[in-house]
Design a protein around this motif. Structure first.
Motif, PDB file in Angstrom:
ATOM      1  N   GLU A  31       0.850  -1.194   0.000  1.00  0.00           N
ATOM      2  CA  GLU A  31       0.000   0.000   0.000  1.00  0.00           C
ATOM      3  C   GLU A  31       0.882   1.240   0.000  1.00  0.00           C
ATOM      4  N   TRP A  32       0.614   2.157  -0.917  1.00  0.00           N
ATOM      5  CA  TRP A  32       1.383   3.397  -1.072  1.00  0.00           C
ATOM      6  C   TRP A  32       0.769   4.459  -0.188  1.00  0.00           C
ATOM      7  N   GLY A  33       1.592   5.132   0.596  1.00  0.00           N
ATOM      8  CA  GLY A  33       1.059   6.089   1.551  1.00  0.00           C
ATOM      9  C   GLY A  33       1.646   7.476   1.439  1.00  0.00           C
ATOM     10  N   HIS A  88     -11.719   2.357  -7.229  1.00  0.00           N
ATOM     11  CA  HIS A  88     -11.698   2.917  -5.872  1.00  0.00           C
ATOM     12  C   HIS A  88     -10.379   2.552  -5.187  1.00  0.00           C
ATOM     13  N   THR A  89      -9.948   1.307  -5.351  1.00  0.00           N
ATOM     14  CA  THR A  89      -8.586   0.934  -5.031  1.00  0.00           C
ATOM     15  C   THR A  89      -7.827   0.866  -6.342  1.00  0.00           C
ATOM     16  N   VAL A 147      -3.262   1.766  -4.039  1.00  0.00           N
ATOM     17  CA  VAL A 147      -3.570   3.065  -3.452  1.00  0.00           C
ATOM     18  C   VAL A 147      -5.066   3.105  -3.201  1.00  0.00           C
ATOM     19  N   THR A 148      -5.440   3.273  -1.952  1.00  0.00           N
ATOM     20  CA  THR A 148      -6.850   3.430  -1.610  1.00  0.00           C
ATOM     21  C   THR A 148      -7.008   4.823  -1.037  1.00  0.00           C
ATOM     22  N   LEU A 197       5.788   6.908  -9.377  1.00  0.00           N
ATOM     23  CA  LEU A 197       5.112   8.130  -9.815  1.00  0.00           C
ATOM     24  C   LEU A 197       3.620   7.886 -10.024  1.00  0.00           C
ATOM     25  N   ALA A 198       3.271   6.735 -10.588  1.00  0.00           N
ATOM     26  CA  ALA A 198       1.858   6.407 -10.788  1.00  0.00           C
ATOM     27  C   ALA A 198       1.133   6.295  -9.456  1.00  0.00           C
ATOM     28  N   ALA A 199       1.771   5.645  -8.480  1.00  0.00           N
ATOM     29  CA  ALA A 199       1.153   5.513  -7.163  1.00  0.00           C
ATOM     30  C   ALA A 199       1.017   6.876  -6.486  1.00  0.00           C
TER      31      ALA A 199
END
Length: 297
Positions: A11-13, A192-193, A206-207, A248-250
């Motif tokens: 998960e990207w934060g 959404h995710t 990424v949520t 970068l996308a995340a």
């Protein structure tokens, strides 16, 4: 990247995203801050070009060269007069948003092919997804479920190998990873995710953002955010390839989601609201990491 890293879904934060925001220095100019080339929009969907350019400008890029069709060009320059309609060197491209591959004028095709042959990193969306195989530079694609199904169907050996949007929706992480491997591109699968996958197997999720983000033009804003990030990180992409594109996308997906939260505050929003909230999200990211540029308030 080792085998364990390839198989891991992370998960990207906020802390991750903050590391991928380019901060200008005192010696920076509009060229060193990154130049984004944009070929988006059409006579049918000129607003897509406006939204993408708006979002890119607000994310923090030095210059935007809008090189699309005449009608969307007029709308872009009316909204963002600092955009440039003359060709020249760029550090990244955003192409395809607001275009329809099934009804694409020949002059649009020529514009898209020129960008694909440029050799610089590309963000490819919507009406240019069918052209990904001809790209010379590194590519990140930004499809939704139906668009990814179309991309995979185009390379299937026969109809029995085709996948449906419903099947992708049932297991988006696995299909994003499969598409990245088979197409040789970084995949940002919208939802959404959001699922990000690279050809070597690395994956992020990424949520972020309220359900109100599901509105017309929201994807065009996401494309603009990502285009700006790509143009401002050309050196990192050259050094790290798809690993950098995935980060970068995340980051783009994270910023997009947080901008949606800020714009909404529990209420309905439109796509332009999301774009206008982006600078505040970027500022908060930099403050959190203690990296705010001199003079920031």
């Amino acid at each position: 990247m080792n085998d364990a890293q390839k198989d891991r879904v992370r998960e990207w934060g906020e802390a991750d995203a903050a590391e991928w925001i380019a901060v200008p220095g005192e010696a920076s100019d509009k060229y060193s801050r990154g130049v984004l080339g944009v070929v988006t929009g059409s006579d049918r969907y000129p607003g897509a070009a406006v939204l993408g350019v708006e979002a890119a400008a607000r994310t923090g890029v030095g210059m935007i060269r809008y090189l699309g069709a005449p009608r969307p060009a007029e709308e872009v320059l009316r909204r963002r007069p600092e955009a440039v309609s003359a060709g020249g060197r760029v550090q990244g491209w955003l192409i395809g948003s607001g275009m329809d591959a099934s009804a694409r004028p020949s002059d649009d095709l020529l514009r898209l092919k020129a960008a694909l042959a440029d050799g610089t990193p590309l963000v490819v969306d919507a009406g240019a997804l069918d052209l990904v195989r001809s790209a010379v530079g590194p590519v990140v694609v930004t499809p939704h479920y139906r668009e990814l199904a179309g991309m995979l169907a185009a390379q299937a050996d026969d109809d029995s190998d085709a996948v449906t949007a419903a099947e992708i929706a049932a297991d988006p992480a696995a299909w994003a990873a499969r598409a990245a491997r088979s197409l040789g591109v970084t995949v940002l699968l919208k939802g959404h995710t959001t699922h990000i996958a690279v050809p070597s197997g690395g994956r992020f999720t990424v949520t972020a953002g309220p359900a109100w983000l599901a509105t017309a033009g929201s994807g065009d804003v996401l494309g603009g955010i990502l285009g700006a990030l790509v143009a401002t990180h050309a050196d990192e992409i050259a050094a790290r390839g798809h690993e950098a594109l995935a980060a970068l996308a995340a980051t783009a997906a994270w910023v997009h989601g947080r901008a949606g939260e800020r714009a909404s505050d529990g209420a309905p929003i439109v796509a332009l609201d999301i774009a206008e909230a982006v600078p505040h999200v970027v500022r908060d990211l930099l403050r959190e990491r203690g990296r705010a540029p001199r003079g920031a308030v």
